[in-house]
Design a protein around this motif. Structure first.
Motif, PDB file in Angstrom:
ATOM      1  N   PRO A  16      57.151  27.900  89.083  1.00  0.00           N
ATOM      2  CA  PRO A  16      55.725  27.810  89.414  1.00  0.00           C
ATOM      3  C   PRO A  16      54.984  27.036  88.323  1.00  0.00           C
ATOM      4  CG  PRO A  16      56.518  30.075  89.554  1.00  0.00           C
ATOM      5  CD  PRO A  16      57.632  29.251  88.978  1.00  0.00           C
ATOM      6  N   ALA A  17      54.241  26.050  88.713  1.00  0.00           N
ATOM      7  CA  ALA A  17      53.515  25.231  87.754  1.00  0.00           C
ATOM      8  C   ALA A  17      52.137  25.829  87.507  1.00  0.00           C
ATOM      9  CB  ALA A  17      53.380  23.815  88.296  1.00  0.00           C
ATOM     10  N   GLN A  18      51.693  25.722  86.276  1.00  0.00           N
ATOM     11  CA  GLN A  18      50.354  26.192  85.942  1.00  0.00           C
ATOM     12  C   GLN A  18      49.354  25.162  86.428  1.00  0.00           C
ATOM     13  OE1 GLN A  18      50.570  26.462  81.717  1.00  0.00           O
ATOM     14  NE2 GLN A  18      51.686  28.372  81.747  1.00  0.00           N
ATOM     15  N   ALA A  19      48.237  25.629  86.946  1.00  0.00           N
ATOM     16  CA  ALA A  19      47.198  24.716  87.406  1.00  0.00           C
ATOM     17  C   ALA A  19      46.591  23.995  86.213  1.00  0.00           C
ATOM     18  CB  ALA A  19      46.139  25.486  88.179  1.00  0.00           C
ATOM     19  N   SER A  20      46.145  22.797  86.455  1.00  0.00           N
ATOM     20  CA  SER A  20      45.438  21.980  85.479  1.00  0.00           C
ATOM     21  C   SER A  20      46.182  21.874  84.153  1.00  0.00           C
ATOM     22  CB  SER A  20      44.028  22.517  85.254  1.00  0.00           C
ATOM     23  OG  SER A  20      43.262  21.536  84.610  1.00  0.00           O
ATOM     24  N   GLN A  21      47.367  21.319  84.207  1.00  0.00           N
ATOM     25  CA  GLN A  21      48.166  21.086  83.007  1.00  0.00           C
ATOM     26  C   GLN A  21      47.595  19.898  82.237  1.00  0.00           C
ATOM     27  OE1 GLN A  21      51.773  20.458  85.099  1.00  0.00           O
ATOM     28  NE2 GLN A  21      52.270  22.609  85.227  1.00  0.00           N
ATOM     29  N   PRO A  22      47.817  19.846  80.934  1.00  0.00           N
ATOM     30  CA  PRO A  22      47.266  18.749  80.138  1.00  0.00           C
ATOM     31  C   PRO A  22      47.768  17.381  80.607  1.00  0.00           C
ATOM     32  CG  PRO A  22      48.133  20.489  78.725  1.00  0.00           C
ATOM     33  CD  PRO A  22      48.543  20.819  80.124  1.00  0.00           C
ATOM     34  N   ALA A  23      46.884  16.397  80.565  1.00  0.00           N
ATOM     35  CA  ALA A  23      47.233  15.042  80.983  1.00  0.00           C
ATOM     36  C   ALA A  23      48.279  14.417  80.059  1.00  0.00           C
ATOM     37  CB  ALA A  23      45.978  14.174  81.027  1.00  0.00           C
ATOM     38  N   ASP A  24      48.371  14.875  78.815  1.00  0.00           N
ATOM     39  CA  ASP A  24      49.317  14.297  77.855  1.00  0.00           C
ATOM     40  C   ASP A  24      50.595  15.136  77.702  1.00  0.00           C
ATOM     41  OD1 ASP A  24      48.284  16.495  76.511  1.00  0.00           O
ATOM     42  OD2 ASP A  24      47.798  15.389  74.687  1.00  0.00           O
ATOM     43  N   LEU A  25      50.869  16.032  78.625  1.00  0.00           N
ATOM     44  CA  LEU A  25      51.997  16.962  78.511  1.00  0.00           C
ATOM     45  C   LEU A  25      53.330  16.254  78.291  1.00  0.00           C
ATOM     46  CD1 LEU A  25      52.506  20.047  78.629  1.00  0.00           C
ATOM     47  CD2 LEU A  25      53.043  19.742  81.052  1.00  0.00           C
ATOM     48  N   PHE A  26      53.515  15.079  78.888  1.00  0.00           N
ATOM     49  CA  PHE A  26      54.785  14.364  78.784  1.00  0.00           C
ATOM     50  C   PHE A  26      54.666  13.058  77.992  1.00  0.00           C
ATOM     51  CE2 PHE A  26      55.372  17.243  82.333  1.00  0.00           C
ATOM     52  CZ  PHE A  26      56.618  17.772  82.037  1.00  0.00           C
ATOM     53  N   ASP A  27      53.588  12.886  77.225  1.00  0.00           N
ATOM     54  CA  ASP A  27      53.426  11.666  76.429  1.00  0.00           C
ATOM     55  C   ASP A  27      54.522  11.494  75.382  1.00  0.00           C
ATOM     56  OD1 ASP A  27      51.217  10.945  77.879  1.00  0.00           O
ATOM     57  OD2 ASP A  27      49.799  11.061  76.194  1.00  0.00           O
ATOM     58  N   PHE A  28      55.103  12.580  74.890  1.00  0.00           N
ATOM     59  CA  PHE A  28      56.177  12.491  73.898  1.00  0.00           C
ATOM     60  C   PHE A  28      57.341  11.652  74.416  1.00  0.00           C
ATOM     61  CE2 PHE A  28      57.633  15.826  76.660  1.00  0.00           C
ATOM     62  CZ  PHE A  28      59.002  15.620  76.727  1.00  0.00           C
ATOM     63  N   TRP A  29      57.504  11.604  75.723  1.00  0.00           N
ATOM     64  CA  TRP A  29      58.641  10.957  76.378  1.00  0.00           C
ATOM     65  C   TRP A  29      58.473   9.437  76.460  1.00  0.00           C
ATOM     66  CZ3 TRP A  29      59.667  11.566  82.287  1.00  0.00           C
ATOM     67  CH2 TRP A  29      60.983  11.243  82.591  1.00  0.00           C
ATOM     68  N   VAL A  30      57.251   8.941  76.353  1.00  0.00           N
ATOM     69  CA  VAL A  30      56.996   7.513  76.464  1.00  0.00           C
ATOM     70  C   VAL A  30      57.637   6.795  75.277  1.00  0.00           C
ATOM     71  CG1 VAL A  30      55.190   5.736  76.483  1.00  0.00           C
ATOM     72  CG2 VAL A  30      54.874   7.875  77.783  1.00  0.00           C
ATOM     73  N   GLY A  31      58.419   5.769  75.582  1.00  0.00           N
ATOM     74  CA  GLY A  31      59.074   4.984  74.537  1.00  0.00           C
ATOM     75  C   GLY A  31      60.369   4.383  75.026  1.00  0.00           C
ATOM     76  N   ASP A  32      61.051   3.722  74.120  1.00  0.00           N
ATOM     77  CA  ASP A  32      62.344   3.105  74.382  1.00  0.00           C
ATOM     78  C   ASP A  32      63.388   3.969  73.671  1.00  0.00           C
ATOM     79  OD1 ASP A  32      64.398   1.384  75.006  1.00  0.00           O
ATOM     80  OD2 ASP A  32      63.703  -0.250  73.714  1.00  0.00           O
ATOM     81  N   TRP A  33      64.298   4.538  74.439  1.00  0.00           N
ATOM     82  CA  TRP A  33      65.221   5.548  73.919  1.00  0.00           C
ATOM     83  C   TRP A  33      66.682   5.153  74.077  1.00  0.00           C
ATOM     84  CZ3 TRP A  33      62.825   9.534  71.524  1.00  0.00           C
ATOM     85  CH2 TRP A  33      61.503   9.787  71.853  1.00  0.00           C
TER      86      TRP A  33
END
Length: 166
Positions: A16-33
């Motif tokens: 179950p997902a929490q309502a109104s999750q932060p917009a930057d929740l997955f920003d850590f993932w952005v990049g070249d890996w």
């Protein structure tokens, strides 16, 4: 790998997902890996995963390119978006016929995307990807399955991410 992907397609599990999750929740993932993992024979395999923000920064696009030394080579794409309700959603598709619709969220410092649970015989099955030990230049990603509605999870695939050199 084909057996692995087939087993992933058999069931789906949603946390179950929490309502109104932060917009930057997955920003850590952005990049070249550079992504590495231990193969079934004890060797090491690598892949490249390029994760960017697109569409005015509102959508995260993943481009996974598995190592050519691994047969069959896994190529996959995902789009992740925080929908109008504030819930993170992801769609994944790959060159081996895999498709997943997932819902994201947080569990403490860890992040996850999970499929819906599905009744298969007497089992309530599903899968999730879990991102944890998140640091500026690395994190660990686990693909896990559950046959009991999420009471317990079994590790199916562990990937170690480290930022690619510029």
């Amino acid at each position: 790998m084909r057996h692995f992907l087939a087993s992933l397609l058999l069931a789906a599990a949603l946390q179950p997902a929490q309502a109104s999750q932060p917009a930057d929740l997955f920003d850590f993932w952005v990049g070249d890996w550079v992504v590495s993992w231990t193969t079934a024979d004890g060797g090491t395999a690598q892949a490249r995963n390029r994760v960017t923000k697109i569409l005015d920064g509102q959508v995260i696009e993943e481009n996974f390119e598995g190592a050519t030394a691994v047969t069959p080579r896994l190529l996959g794409r995902s789009l992740s978006v925080r929908d109008k309700s504030g819930t993170w959603r992801q769609a994944w598709a790959d060159n081996q016929g895999g498709f997943f619709a997932l819902t994201g969220g947080a569990d403490g410092e860890a992040r996850f995307f999970a499929t819906e649970f599905r009744q298969v015989g007497d089992k309530r099955q599903g899968q999730r990807m879990r991102f944890y030990d998140i640091r500026p230049d690395s994190f660990t990603w686990d693909w896990e399955g559950s046959a009991d509605g999420g009471k317990t999870w079994t590790l199916m695939w562990r990937l170690h991410y480290r930022r690619a050199a510029p």
